[in-house]
Design a protein around this motif. Structure first.
Motif, mmCIF file in Angstrom:
data_model
loop_
_atom_site.group_PDB
_atom_site.id
_atom_site.type_symbol
_atom_site.label_atom_id
_atom_site.label_comp_id
_atom_site.label_asym_id
_atom_site.label_seq_id
_atom_site.Cartn_x
_atom_site.Cartn_y
_atom_site.Cartn_z
ATOM 1 N N GLU A 44 0.830 -1.200 0.000
ATOM 2 C CA GLU A 44 0.000 0.000 0.000
ATOM 3 C C GLU A 44 0.871 1.259 0.000
ATOM 4 O OE1 GLU A 44 -3.315 1.746 2.993
ATOM 5 O OE2 GLU A 44 -3.405 -0.387 2.544
ATOM 6 N N LEU A 45 0.413 2.308 -0.698
ATOM 7 C CA LEU A 45 1.129 3.582 -0.723
ATOM 8 C C LEU A 45 1.040 4.273 0.630
ATOM 9 C CD1 LEU A 45 -0.075 5.055 -4.119
ATOM 10 C CD2 LEU A 45 2.263 4.444 -3.555
ATOM 11 N N LYS A 46 2.147 4.779 1.102
ATOM 12 C CA LYS A 46 2.155 5.547 2.338
ATOM 13 C C LYS A 46 1.641 6.953 2.032
ATOM 14 C CE LYS A 46 6.036 3.057 4.328
ATOM 15 N NZ LYS A 46 7.398 3.132 4.866
ATOM 16 N N CYS A 64 1.903 16.613 4.286
ATOM 17 C CA CYS A 64 0.531 17.094 4.489
ATOM 18 C C CYS A 64 -0.446 15.994 4.872
ATOM 19 C CB CYS A 64 0.041 17.827 3.241
ATOM 20 S SG CYS A 64 -0.266 16.755 1.817
ATOM 21 N N GLY A 65 -0.015 14.718 4.771
ATOM 22 C CA GLY A 65 -0.869 13.608 5.162
ATOM 23 C C GLY A 65 -1.863 13.161 4.104
ATOM 24 N N ALA A 66 -1.840 13.772 2.914
ATOM 25 C CA ALA A 66 -2.776 13.392 1.852
ATOM 26 C C ALA A 66 -2.526 11.950 1.403
ATOM 27 C CB ALA A 66 -2.627 14.330 0.657
ATOM 28 N N LYS A 67 -3.602 11.288 0.976
ATOM 29 C CA LYS A 67 -3.482 9.942 0.434
ATOM 30 C C LYS A 67 -2.716 10.034 -0.878
ATOM 31 C CE LYS A 67 -6.122 5.986 -1.075
ATOM 32 N NZ LYS A 67 -7.428 5.366 -1.221
ATOM 33 N N ALA A 68 -1.690 9.222 -1.029
ATOM 34 C CA ALA A 68 -0.852 9.251 -2.231
ATOM 35 C C ALA A 68 -1.599 8.675 -3.426
ATOM 36 C CB ALA A 68 0.441 8.482 -1.984
ATOM 37 N N TRP A 76 5.205 4.832 -14.676
ATOM 38 C CA TRP A 76 4.244 5.042 -13.590
ATOM 39 C C TRP A 76 4.745 6.120 -12.648
ATOM 40 C CZ3 TRP A 76 -0.423 2.550 -13.026
ATOM 41 C CH2 TRP A 76 -0.676 1.509 -13.917
ATOM 42 N N SER A 77 3.806 6.830 -12.044
ATOM 43 C CA SER A 77 4.124 7.861 -11.051
ATOM 44 C C SER A 77 3.365 7.579 -9.767
ATOM 45 C CB SER A 77 3.714 9.248 -11.548
ATOM 46 O OG SER A 77 4.510 9.644 -12.617
ATOM 47 N N ALA A 78 3.910 8.070 -8.674
ATOM 48 C CA ALA A 78 3.252 7.985 -7.375
ATOM 49 C C ALA A 78 3.666 9.199 -6.575
ATOM 50 C CB ALA A 78 3.649 6.703 -6.646
ATOM 51 N N GLU A 96 6.960 -1.043 -8.729
ATOM 52 C CA GLU A 96 8.168 -0.223 -8.609
ATOM 53 C C GLU A 96 7.827 1.192 -8.169
ATOM 54 O OE1 GLU A 96 11.807 1.611 -11.283
ATOM 55 O OE2 GLU A 96 10.630 -0.039 -12.133
ATOM 56 N N ALA A 97 6.740 1.760 -8.696
ATOM 57 C CA ALA A 97 6.320 3.109 -8.299
ATOM 58 C C ALA A 97 5.981 3.153 -6.813
ATOM 59 C CB ALA A 97 5.136 3.566 -9.135
ATOM 60 N N VAL A 98 5.265 2.146 -6.333
ATOM 61 C CA VAL A 98 4.899 2.077 -4.921
ATOM 62 C C VAL A 98 6.150 1.968 -4.064
ATOM 63 C CG1 VAL A 98 3.745 0.665 -3.161
ATOM 64 C CG2 VAL A 98 2.605 1.129 -5.346
#
Length: 98
Positions: free
Chosen positions: A3-5, A10-14, A28-30, A64-66
């Motif tokens: 899962e993405l941290k 700012c705490g926003a969902k990635a 891919w980007s994250a 890999e992005a994650v």
């Protein structure tokens, strides 16, 4: 898949996205969906080193992005603690609530 941290600043969902422009695939980007240079929250400029930015680009797969993003989050947390941004950010949040 891991899962993405959330964004360490700012705490926003990635986010996770496939980069396609004009029919060309760029990987891919994250990263933080609120991130942009000069935003005041993330405190970066066009001179900010790539490893200190709040997004990663050009990964060859979702996994890999994650992985790159989650490693970046840990790097940014360590960097912010060294610089003392955490205290500054908390003060900014407190002032905005008044």
């Amino acid at each position: 898949m891991e899962e993405l941290k959330p964004c360490p600043r700012c705490g926003a969902k990635a986010y996770l996205s496939r980069d396609v422009a004009d029919g060309f695939y760029f990987g891919w980007s994250a990263g933080c969906p609120r991130y942009c240079h000069y935003d005041g929250i993330h405190g970066t400029t066009t001179d900010t080193a790539e490893e200190d930015c709040y997004a990663v680009h050009g990964a060859n797969s979702k996994e890999e992005a994650v992985e790159k993003w989650n490693n970046r989050v840990e790097h940014l947390k360590e960097r912010d603690q060294q610089i003392g941004y955490e205290k500054i950010f908390e003060e900014m949040q407190m002032n905005s609530l008044r």
